[in-house]
Design a protein around this motif. Structure first.
Motif, short mmCIF file in Angstrom:
data_model
loop_
_atom_site.label_atom_id
_atom_site.label_comp_id
_atom_site.label_asym_id
_atom_site.label_seq_id
_atom_site.Cartn_x
_atom_site.Cartn_y
_atom_site.Cartn_z
N ASP A 1 0.85 -1.19 0.00
CA ASP A 1 0.00 0.00 0.00
C ASP A 1 0.88 1.23 0.00
O ASP A 1 1.99 1.22 0.52
CB ASP A 1 -0.88 0.03 1.25
CG ASP A 1 -1.87 -1.13 1.27
OD1 ASP A 1 -2.38 -1.48 0.20
OD2 ASP A 1 -2.11 -1.67 2.36
N VAL A 2 0.37 2.31 -0.60
CA VAL A 2 1.11 3.57 -0.59
C VAL A 2 0.24 4.67 0.01
O VAL A 2 -0.98 4.59 0.03
CB VAL A 2 1.57 4.00 -2.00
CG1 VAL A 2 2.51 2.98 -2.60
CG2 VAL A 2 0.40 4.27 -2.91
N ALA A 3 0.90 5.67 0.52
CA ALA A 3 0.23 6.87 1.02
C ALA A 3 0.71 8.06 0.21
O ALA A 3 1.89 8.15 -0.14
CB ALA A 3 0.58 7.07 2.50
N ASP B 1 1.10 12.14 0.26
CA ASP B 1 1.18 13.18 1.28
C ASP B 1 1.82 14.43 0.69
O ASP B 1 2.95 14.40 0.21
CB ASP B 1 2.01 12.66 2.47
CG ASP B 1 2.02 13.62 3.64
OD1 ASP B 1 1.07 14.42 3.77
OD2 ASP B 1 2.98 13.58 4.42
N GLU C 1 8.91 1.10 3.98
CA GLU C 1 9.61 2.23 4.58
C GLU C 1 10.47 2.98 3.57
O GLU C 1 11.65 3.27 3.80
CB GLU C 1 10.46 1.77 5.78
CG GLU C 1 9.63 1.16 6.89
CD GLU C 1 10.45 0.68 8.07
OE1 GLU C 1 11.70 0.76 8.02
OE2 GLU C 1 9.85 0.24 9.05
N PHE D 1 4.63 7.33 -0.62
CA PHE D 1 5.40 6.60 0.38
C PHE D 1 4.80 5.23 0.61
O PHE D 1 3.59 5.09 0.82
CB PHE D 1 5.40 7.39 1.70
CG PHE D 1 6.33 6.84 2.74
CD1 PHE D 1 7.68 7.10 2.69
CD2 PHE D 1 5.85 6.03 3.75
CE1 PHE D 1 8.55 6.59 3.64
CE2 PHE D 1 6.71 5.51 4.71
CZ PHE D 1 8.06 5.80 4.65
N HIS E 1 4.57 2.52 3.19
CA HIS E 1 4.82 2.34 4.63
C HIS E 1 5.42 0.97 4.94
O HIS E 1 6.36 0.87 5.72
CB HIS E 1 3.53 2.53 5.44
CG HIS E 1 3.15 3.95 5.56
ND1 HIS E 1 3.72 4.80 6.49
CD2 HIS E 1 2.25 4.71 4.86
CE1 HIS E 1 3.19 6.01 6.37
NE2 HIS E 1 2.31 5.98 5.39
N ASP E 2 4.88 -0.09 4.35
CA ASP E 2 5.39 -1.45 4.62
C ASP E 2 6.86 -1.57 4.27
O ASP E 2 7.62 -2.28 4.93
CB ASP E 2 4.61 -2.50 3.83
CG ASP E 2 3.15 -2.57 4.23
OD1 ASP E 2 2.79 -1.98 5.27
OD2 ASP E 2 2.36 -3.19 3.50
#
Length: 159
Positions: A102-104, A106, A135, A130, A132-133
């Motif tokens: 998954d990505v975010a 921002d 990093e 980004f 998250h998994d």
């Protein structure tokens, strides 16, 4: 391929006259200097000099002496940041091609940074992608004036 192999594919923006150090070797030295905590371009020349014996041949340098800080500054000032972004994105695409994550998205305002051709004061507006998994920031897109985050995200994801 590893990131350093992709760096070797970077196109040199310098003219052929007077070039002593290959662009790929210079960029690899920049990466190693940054990873080692160097934050100033002038200090990259010091880092290169201090580590020349151990790194020169391995990174692909052919000249007998290391580049100085001014050589790093000139190269980095001439490089198109989109080229470096493509090198990184190509490497990440290959590295992550079989992974699911998954990505975010921002938005960020980089105050004190002036974009070329833009007036000082507002800073540069970016949309970061980004994972998250993993990093890791996968990429970032410029938020041009009067375009919101969703518009920029849709336009770039269509590519």
């Amino acid at each position: 391929m590893n990131l350093l192999d992709y760096v070797d594919q970077a196109v040199d923006p310098r003219g052929a006259h007077g070039v002593r150090h290959p662009v790929g070797a210079m960029l690899k030295m920049v990466l190693l200097a940054l990873i080692s905590g160097v934050r100033c371009i002038e200090h990259m020349g010091v880092y290169a000099k201090e580590n020349w014996e151990d790194l020169a041949e391995e990174l692909g340098f052919h000249h007998w002496h290391p580049p100085d800080g001014e050589t790093f500054r000139l190269l980095l000032s001439r490089l198109d940041s989109r080229l470096l972004t493509r090198v990184f994105e190509n490497w990440m695409s290959e590295l992550l091609k079989d992974k699911t994550f998954d990505v975010a998205l921002d938005g960020k305002a980089c105050r004190g940074v002036v974009a070329e051709g833009k007036p000082a004061g507002k800073g540069v507006q970016l949309l970061n992608v980004f994972a998250h998994d993993l990093e890791v920031a996968l990429t970032q897109w410029s938020l041009e004036s009067k375009k919101g985050e969703s518009t920029v995200a849709k336009a770039n994801m269509a590519h």
